[in-house]
Motif scaffolding. Structure first.
Motif, mmCIF file in Angstrom:
data_model
loop_
_atom_site.group_PDB
_atom_site.id
_atom_site.type_symbol
_atom_site.label_atom_id
_atom_site.label_comp_id
_atom_site.label_asym_id
_atom_site.label_seq_id
_atom_site.Cartn_x
_atom_site.Cartn_y
_atom_site.Cartn_z
ATOM 1 N N SER A 51 0.835 -1.201 0.000
ATOM 2 C CA SER A 51 0.000 0.000 0.000
ATOM 3 C C SER A 51 0.870 1.251 0.000
ATOM 4 O O SER A 51 2.005 1.239 0.480
ATOM 5 C CB SER A 51 -0.938 0.015 1.210
ATOM 6 O OG SER A 51 -0.211 0.306 2.392
ATOM 7 N N THR A 52 0.307 2.316 -0.528
ATOM 8 C CA THR A 52 0.996 3.603 -0.536
ATOM 9 C C THR A 52 1.291 4.048 0.892
ATOM 10 O O THR A 52 2.380 4.539 1.183
ATOM 11 C CB THR A 52 0.144 4.659 -1.270
ATOM 12 O OG1 THR A 52 -0.113 4.187 -2.590
ATOM 13 C CG2 THR A 52 0.835 5.994 -1.343
ATOM 14 N N GLN A 53 0.321 3.868 1.784
ATOM 15 C CA GLN A 53 0.497 4.242 3.188
ATOM 16 C C GLN A 53 1.663 3.488 3.816
ATOM 17 O O GLN A 53 2.488 4.067 4.521
ATOM 18 C CB GLN A 53 -0.796 3.969 3.974
ATOM 19 C CG GLN A 53 -0.701 4.233 5.465
ATOM 20 C CD GLN A 53 -0.517 5.697 5.805
ATOM 21 O OE1 GLN A 53 -0.938 6.566 5.068
ATOM 22 N NE2 GLN A 53 0.135 5.968 6.912
#
Length: 105
Positions: A51-53
């Motif tokens: 994920s980007t997070q």
């Protein structure tokens, strides 16, 4: 009684004085390469399958990525783990405290 500002300054001084954590160096090296390539977090995270997070937290030194994740991110950046570890090595050498040379009396 100490003020909140003095307490924050003391904490920041202690943070600056300590050697960097390995996860912080990993994150700096990954971020430097990603930004050098002009790529976004979303692009690299998508290609790496994370994920980007999560990638953002790895880059900021907040999360300790597994070797599998690091390998996937290196692949997404078009590099190898050997190149990555070399970059980490150079970064760690640059952050070592230097001995103080004392003038002869």
């Amino acid at each position: 009684m100490t003020s909140g500002v003095a307490s924050i300054e003391t904490h920041e001084s202690a943070e600056a004085a300590r050697p960097p954590l390995l996860r912080e160096v990993f994150g700096r090296v990954l971020r430097q390469e990603r930004t050098r390539q002009g790529r976004t977090l979303a692009e690299v995270a998508g290609e790496a399958g994370v994920s980007t997070q999560y990638l953002s937290e790895v880059e900021r030194g907040r999360k300790e990525a597994s070797s599998e994740v690091l390998s996937s991110v290196c692949d997404a950046l078009g590099g190898s783990m050997i190149e990555f570890v070399g970059g980490v090595h150079r970064e760690l050498l640059g952050s070592r405290p230097r001995p103080v040379a004392l003038a002869a009396a």
